[in-house]
Design a protein around this motif. Structure first.
Motif, PDB file in Angstrom:
ATOM      1  N   ASN A  52      48.040 -50.573 -22.397  1.00 47.34           N
ATOM      2  CA  ASN A  52      47.833 -49.164 -21.589  1.00 47.34           C
ATOM      3  C   ASN A  52      47.565 -48.019 -22.689  1.00 47.34           C
ATOM      4  OD1 ASN A  52      50.513 -48.916 -19.065  1.00 47.34           O
ATOM      5  ND2 ASN A  52      48.697 -50.157 -19.253  1.00 47.34           N
ATOM      6  N   PRO A 156      48.750 -45.810  -1.119  1.00 43.95           N
ATOM      7  CA  PRO A 156      49.127 -44.282  -1.123  1.00 43.95           C
ATOM      8  C   PRO A 156      48.322 -43.323  -1.571  1.00 43.95           C
ATOM      9  CG  PRO A 156      50.536 -45.667  -2.320  1.00 43.95           C
ATOM     10  CD  PRO A 156      49.641 -46.599  -1.910  1.00 43.95           C
ATOM     11  N   GLY A 157      48.236 -42.131  -1.334  1.00 39.26           N
ATOM     12  CA  GLY A 157      47.315 -41.067  -2.164  1.00 39.26           C
ATOM     13  C   GLY A 157      47.994 -40.541  -3.215  1.00 39.26           C
ATOM     14  N   ASN A 158      47.625 -40.505  -4.386  1.00 41.60           N
ATOM     15  CA  ASN A 158      48.141 -39.824  -5.721  1.00 41.60           C
ATOM     16  C   ASN A 158      47.771 -38.377  -5.726  1.00 41.60           C
ATOM     17  OD1 ASN A 158      45.569 -39.862  -6.663  1.00 41.60           O
ATOM     18  ND2 ASN A 158      46.139 -41.088  -8.570  1.00 41.60           N
ATOM     19  N   CYS A 194      50.856 -52.648  -5.894  1.00 41.48           N
ATOM     20  CA  CYS A 194      50.257 -51.560  -6.984  1.00 41.48           C
ATOM     21  C   CYS A 194      51.614 -50.846  -7.465  1.00 41.48           C
ATOM     22  CB  CYS A 194      49.327 -50.582  -6.454  1.00 41.48           C
ATOM     23  SG  CYS A 194      48.853 -49.361  -7.630  1.00 41.48           S
ATOM     24  N   GLN A 195      51.961 -50.649  -8.699  1.00 40.47           N
ATOM     25  CA  GLN A 195      52.760 -49.713  -9.119  1.00 40.47           C
ATOM     26  C   GLN A 195      52.407 -48.421  -9.739  1.00 40.47           C
ATOM     27  OE1 GLN A 195      56.234 -51.186  -9.249  1.00 40.47           O
ATOM     28  NE2 GLN A 195      54.953 -52.404  -7.965  1.00 40.47           N
ATOM     29  N   GLN A 196      51.050 -48.061  -9.499  1.00 45.48           N
ATOM     30  CA  GLN A 196      50.770 -46.815  -9.848  1.00 45.48           C
ATOM     31  C   GLN A 196      50.774 -46.346 -11.253  1.00 45.48           C
ATOM     32  OE1 GLN A 196      49.199 -44.719  -7.443  1.00 45.48           O
ATOM     33  NE2 GLN A 196      49.734 -46.067  -5.753  1.00 45.48           N
ATOM     34  N   ILE A 197      50.210 -47.247 -12.097  1.00 43.87           N
ATOM     35  CA  ILE A 197      50.554 -47.368 -13.463  1.00 43.87           C
ATOM     36  C   ILE A 197      49.563 -46.452 -14.133  1.00 43.87           C
ATOM     37  CG2 ILE A 197      50.170 -48.858 -15.596  1.00 43.87           C
ATOM     38  CD1 ILE A 197      51.347 -51.245 -14.062  1.00 43.87           C
ATOM     39  N   GLY A 198      48.429 -46.544 -13.488  1.00 46.61           N
ATOM     40  CA  GLY A 198      47.138 -45.327 -13.910  1.00 46.61           C
ATOM     41  C   GLY A 198      46.564 -45.785 -15.021  1.00 46.61           C
ATOM     42  N   PHE A 199      46.540 -47.204 -15.313  1.00 48.03           N
ATOM     43  CA  PHE A 199      45.356 -47.830 -16.292  1.00 48.03           C
ATOM     44  C   PHE A 199      44.645 -48.946 -15.666  1.00 48.03           C
ATOM     45  CE2 PHE A 199      48.395 -45.618 -19.174  1.00 48.03           C
ATOM     46  CZ  PHE A 199      47.633 -45.181 -20.060  1.00 48.03           C
ATOM     47  N   LYS A 205      48.116 -54.181 -15.467  1.00 46.34           N
ATOM     48  CA  LYS A 205      49.330 -54.898 -15.869  1.00 46.34           C
ATOM     49  C   LYS A 205      50.366 -55.271 -14.843  1.00 46.34           C
ATOM     50  CE  LYS A 205      51.331 -54.260 -20.062  1.00 46.34           C
ATOM     51  NZ  LYS A 205      50.664 -55.445 -20.983  1.00 46.34           N
ATOM     52  N   TYR A 320      46.276 -38.372 -13.841  1.00 44.96           N
ATOM     53  CA  TYR A 320      46.152 -39.712 -14.551  1.00 44.96           C
ATOM     54  C   TYR A 320      47.369 -40.525 -13.988  1.00 44.96           C
ATOM     55  CZ  TYR A 320      50.185 -37.397 -16.812  1.00 44.96           C
ATOM     56  OH  TYR A 320      51.296 -36.829 -17.006  1.00 44.96           O
ATOM     57  N   ARG A 321      48.287 -39.880 -13.120  1.00 44.12           N
ATOM     58  CA  ARG A 321      49.160 -40.706 -12.594  1.00 44.12           C
ATOM     59  C   ARG A 321      48.744 -41.499 -11.357  1.00 44.12           C
ATOM     60  NH1 ARG A 321      54.071 -36.156 -12.286  1.00 44.12           N
ATOM     61  NH2 ARG A 321      54.376 -36.129 -14.490  1.00 44.12           N
TER      62      ARG A 321
ATOM     63  N   SER B 165      52.506 -46.355 -19.448  1.00 48.69           N
ATOM     64  CA  SER B 165      53.372 -46.288 -18.293  1.00 48.69           C
ATOM     65  C   SER B 165      53.936 -47.551 -17.694  1.00 48.69           C
ATOM     66  CB  SER B 165      52.761 -45.494 -17.206  1.00 48.69           C
ATOM     67  OG  SER B 165      52.066 -46.421 -16.392  1.00 48.69           O
ATOM     68  N   GLY B 170      55.400 -47.706 -14.132  1.00 49.65           N
ATOM     69  CA  GLY B 170      54.334 -47.059 -13.528  1.00 49.65           C
ATOM     70  C   GLY B 170      54.693 -45.876 -13.254  1.00 49.65           C
ATOM     71  N   TYR B 171      54.176 -45.225 -12.254  1.00 49.41           N
ATOM     72  CA  TYR B 171      54.413 -43.892 -11.743  1.00 49.41           C
ATOM     73  C   TYR B 171      55.022 -43.899 -10.363  1.00 49.41           C
ATOM     74  CZ  TYR B 171      52.436 -41.883 -16.060  1.00 49.41           C
ATOM     75  OH  TYR B 171      52.250 -41.616 -17.002  1.00 49.41           O
ATOM     76  N   PHE B 176      54.012 -39.924  -9.103  1.00 44.69           N
ATOM     77  CA  PHE B 176      52.547 -40.020  -8.955  1.00 44.69           C
ATOM     78  C   PHE B 176      51.893 -39.088  -7.702  1.00 44.69           C
ATOM     79  CE2 PHE B 176      51.351 -42.839  -4.919  1.00 44.69           C
ATOM     80  CZ  PHE B 176      52.654 -43.012  -4.547  1.00 44.69           C
TER      81      PHE B 176
END
Lengths: 523, 182
Positions: A52, A156-158, A194-199, A205, A320-321, B165, B170-171, B176
């Motif tokens: 990341n 879901p929308g960020n 999806c964990q909404q990691i942002g990468f 990951k 970025y989130r 993250s 994560g977020y 997020f």
């Protein structure tokens, strides 16, 4: 026979490259019981190995071999040694891709017919239409777990999406949602949500994003019929006196060279490396390179009309989130020449971290105009603009006359000039992208120029007639019956959509064809 | 909405050493004109291969090229500090830096009667940089700085970027979708 295979085993199908095309094709062949060897130039980095952190990740997975650029495109000035931002690793650029999975539209398969004679463009209709690909799109969407297909709910929308959506609504755009994404919104097929990691770009990951590394190749390997040989960089394709290909010469991790024999060879090294390999395989019998009787190998290079719009607001966004590209406006994807150009484009959410934002926001810029933008980083929203660019014969991958790669093979030069249609489309897209953000109170917008190419297309294009392209409607080269092209270089035209889904659908279809040809004894 | 505290969280005093070998001298950069006054005593840098004055100029150039008034001098020192070690093994680089600074100081002297770091107003220093911006010296510095400044985690925090993250899950449960003003 079962994997691993001997070098002199000439019953295997050799697939060069393990990305969207090669990884899918190799897996499908193995699932059909066909002995298959995938030769991948890069190393194998599993999900847990991804980082990341933008620059270290870039160093870990990017294709950084010697390349040169020419032409009037801005990338040649800003990133002269890096024409493309693509991957050298098992899984290819499916490790790096953002997951946007969109079908090419019917009118785009018939670009020459529908757009007419565009001066300077080498437009051609695909030899296949949407109907031919529909069953394979269905299959691809199911195995990739594309959201908003097969009853899979959208992501879901960020925060970045919410800004885009509010602007799209204000502007009256009708089709704006979190996209058709090959990223699990719920656990599916042994991969988590999806964990909404942002990468997303750095290798997912959590494994929620589909890649050939995490979803296809392991299934292929489980059959015992697929060997993936990493750090195996193919230098030349060899042939016999009848003109059939017989195997490939490759260099291993230590630079030692080997020959892997083959019954058939499928080239899936992307639209820069695939034509380069065919050209570097020139012989006394084929002095212009393999499968190049038309002279079209390497020509008609496309990279999509691209650009980005970032916008600063008076309050934080923290774009970025979360999922990088789970947001799309599709209203501009239509063919409506009244806008001043043919073809259409998509607007998709995009975010970069601080290291890459600095490198890409306005390459070469410095001083307070630039730093005052960077100071607004956490108050920014961003979108990518991606649309159909015009094929031009002069946009081409050629062998550099003097520059060599680490194996002594001629390096590729990537030449590109924007077509006037590309320029008109980009201007329109910059204007509309800024309007989306202005509608919700942007205090400043940034029309950001193209990044090094991520969508590399068209350099071994599919054509009805042998003289117009390199491969037929199955991806089989017009000239050599046991030599195939299995990546985005097959694309006859670029269409507006992110290409991975179509590359996967074509690979599934090609696997069926190769199996039939083998069963009938034709191959 | 979860927002990031952008205030510096590290100790005020930062020591940056580019070499563990005996040094030509720790540069205590306090200069006239006010340009480095805020940094006085806040950091120290061993300079072994370049002239201390050269490093001083490079630090000022770094700030003038990418000026962020909320960034401490230590960030800019860190961004160019590595040049000293590199200059020890790369004579071409060393000459590029020393000659580049000499030229820049010469131009500053001609226009303002002093070294580059003594020119009081940023706009005047930037005008000097603009006049050399197409040359190899400035291009090298700028191209390196855009990575060496913005790749620092301290900078990410100042700009409100949280970096890695995955190890924090994560977020998905950390904002997020927490925008509250749109």
């Amino acid at each position: 026979m079962a994997a691993p295979y001997e070098m002199n085993d000439d019953s295997v199908v050799v697939v060069i490259g393990s990305g969207a095309g090669g990884g899918t094709l190799g897996t499908d062949l193995a699932l059909k019981g066909i002995d298959t060897v995938i030769l991948e130039a890069g190393g194998r980095h599993e999900t847990e190995d991804f980082v990341n952190d933008e620059w270290p990740s870039f160093g870990q997975i990017s294709w950084l071999d010697k390349r040169t650029t020419s032409g009037s495109w801005r990338v040649a000035k800003d990133f002269s040694g890096l024409p493309a931002w693509i991957v050298k690793a098992v899984g290819g650029s499916t490790t790096h891709w953002a997951g946007a999975s969109i079908r090419i539209q019917e009118h785009e398969f018939k670009a020459r017919t529908n757009y007419g004679d565009v001066p300077g463009a080498s437009l051609l209709d695909w030899p296949i239409g949407l109907q031919d690909l529909e069953p394979y799109y269905d299959n691809a969407e199911d195995r990739m777990g594309v959201t908003r297909t097969n009853g899979i709910e959208g992501l879901p929308g960020n925060n970045n999406f919410k800004v885009m959506k509010a602007g799209a609504d204000k502007l009256g755009y009708k089709e704006c949602h979190t996209g058709t994404m090959a990223i699990n919104s719920k656990a599916r097929d042994g991969r988590g949500a999806c964990q909404q990691i942002g990468f997303c770009f750095q290798g997912c990951k959590s494994g929620a994003k589909w890649s050939t590394l995490n979803a296809e190749i392991p299934r292929g390997e489980d059959t015992g019929k697929l060997e993936v040989r990493d750090n195996s960089h193919v230098l030349q394709i060899q042939h016999d006196s009848s003109g059939k290909v017989t195997g490939v010469l490759y260099a291993d991790k230590d630079g030692n060279q080997h020959v892997q024999k083959a019954r058939a060879v499928c080239v899936a090294g992307n639209s820069i490396e695939s034509p380069r390999l065919l050209l570097n395989s020139a012989s006394a019998m084929f002095p212009d390179g393999l499968a190049n009787s038309s002279g079209q190998v390497g020509k008609n290079y496309m990279r999509h009309m691209t650009g980005s719009v970032y916008a600063a607001f008076d309050k934080p966004v923290n774009m970025y989130r979360g999922t990088t590209m789970a947001g799309i406006i599709r209203d501009e994807q239509v063919h409506d020449p009244s806008r001043g150009f043919v073809g259409g484009y998509e607007m998709e959410t995009l975010s970069l971290g601080v290291p890459f934002m600095a490198a890409f926001l306005d390459p070469g810029a410095w001083g307070r105009e630039f730093t005052s933008a960077m100071d607004m980083y956490d108050h920014m929203a961003g979108m990518w603009l991606v649309g159909e660019d015009m094929p031009q014969e002069s946009n081409a991958i050629t062998l550099h006359p003097t520059e060599k790669d680490q194996h002594g093979m001629a390096a590729p030069n990537v030449h590109f000039d924007d077509h006037p249609n590309d320029v008109a489309m980009r201007s329109h897209a910059f204007r509309q992208g800024a309007a989306v953000y202005d509608a919700v109170g942007a205090t400043r917008t940034f029309p950001t120029p193209p990044y090094p190419s991520t969508h590399n297309l068209g350099t071994n294009r599919m054509s009805e007639k042998a003289r117009d392209g390199v491969v037929n409607k199955w991806g089989q080269t017009h000239d050599i019956s046991n030599l195939f092209v299995s990546d985005g270089s097959q694309f006859t035209t670029g269409a507006a959509e992110n290409p991975t889904l179509t590359i996967v659908a074509l690979a599934i279809r090609q696997a069926d064809y190769i199996a039939e040809q083998m069963a009938s004894g034709a191959l | 909405m979860r927002v990031i505290d952008k205030r510096p969280s590290v100790s005020r005093r930062t020591f940056l050493r580019t070499s563990t070998a005996a040094s030509a001298g720790i540069v205590a950069l306090s200069v006239s004109g006010g340009t480095l006054m805020g940094a006085k005593g806040a950091w120290a840098l061993d300079v072994k291969n370049l002239k201390p004055e050269t490093m001083q100029t490079l630090v000022q150039m770094a700030r003038d090229t990418y000026p962020h008034d909320r960034f401490s001098d230590a960030i800019y020192v860190k961004a160019v500090g590595g040049y000293d070690d590199q200059a020890g093994s790369d004579a071409v680089l060393k000459a590029l830096l020393e000659d580049g600074v000499t030229t820049l100081d010469g131009m500053a002297n001609g226009a303002h009667g002093g070294r580059y770091v003594d020119v009081g107003w940023e706009i005047d220093r930037v005008a000097l940089l603009r006049s050399i911006s197409d040359g190899a010296f400035f291009q090298k510095i700028r191209g390196d700085l855009v990575v060496s400044i913005y790749n620092q985690p301290e900078v990410w925090q100042r700009l409100g970027y949280e970096g890695e993250s995955a190890s924090k899950g994560g977020y998905i449960n950390r904002g997020f979708d927490d925008i509250d003003w749109i």
